[in-house]
Design a protein around this motif. Structure first.
Motif: not given
Length: 224
Positions: A19-20, A43-47, A169-170
């Motif tokens: 989950n991100l 809020p966090d697209m740094t994976f 959700n991603c």
């Protein structure tokens, strides 16, 4: 979203590590279709998440709750359609990179008897989604989206407490297999929903049975 597995391993190998992170504990929907929050509500697209391995041509089981009694994490359950999208992880979800692999609106009935995709999720706590067999191997973002249509007969142009409520959700997938095809007809999530900033997603004149989600068409045919 709770996590991911396959239908065969749901009981023993369910994981939430793919989950991100989602802001506000998954409780807060996105109203503003012009906001980048609509992409992943993250809020966090740094994976930093750990991708879940799945072979193209197989089903993934996207889980919102291991115990349906705890669904849906909000006081008023969302009621409406759902869609699932894929984008290459290298894109971070920005731009024309998203391909819809599946969507489902409802059972074709009108009025209070309508059973939406959200009802199918609520009944089990999860939803199974087929990863198209032709997709090239690689790491992808899988975006799930439930749209609460309670106030979708108006836009939120004048009132941000109204309009459709989006619950995107991603999570990350490591797709394996022998496929070589790029994603089909990629679009921008923000472009798809931009027109609904000033017009209703679900006009009062449209019956439940007539509701269609915005383009593009998904890879898979709709079924509950």
């Amino acid at each position: 979203m709770g996590g991911i597995s396959t239908p065969e391993t749901h009981a023993t190998q369910w994981t939430d590590s793919a989950n991100l992170p989602t802001f506000a504990n998954r409780n807060v929907p996105v109203y503003d279709v012009q906001s980048t929050d609509l992409i992943c509500r993250s809020p966090d697209m740094t994976f930093a998440a750990k991708p879940f391995a799945i072979e193209a041509g197989k089903n993934v089981r996207v889980t919102w709750s291991l115990d349906v009694k705890t669904w849906p994490f909000v006081d008023v359950p969302p009621k409406g359609p759902c869609a699932f999208w894929l984008a290459p992880v290298s894109s971070k979800g920005i731009g024309k990179v998203w391909s819809k692999i599946y969507d489902y609106t409802n059972d074709g009935k009108d009025g209070d008897e309508t059973k939406w995709c959200s009802d199918a999720i609520a009944a089990k706590g999860y939803y199974d989604v087929l990863i198209p067999s032709e997709i090239a191997k690689g790491t992808y973002i899988l975006r799930s989206e439930i749209i609460d249509i309670l106030d979708a007969s108006v836009s939120n142009y004048d009132d941000y407490s109204m309009g459709p409520r989006f619950y995107p959700n991603c999570l990350l997938l490591d797709i394996t297999g022998t496929g070589t095809a790029p994603l089909k007809s990629p679009v921008s999530i923000l472009d798809v929903y931009k027109p609904y900033y000033k017009k209703p997603l679900f006009p009062k004149t449209v019956k439940n049975s007539q509701l269609k989600l915005p383009n593009p068409a998904p890879y898979a045919p709709a079924k509950p």
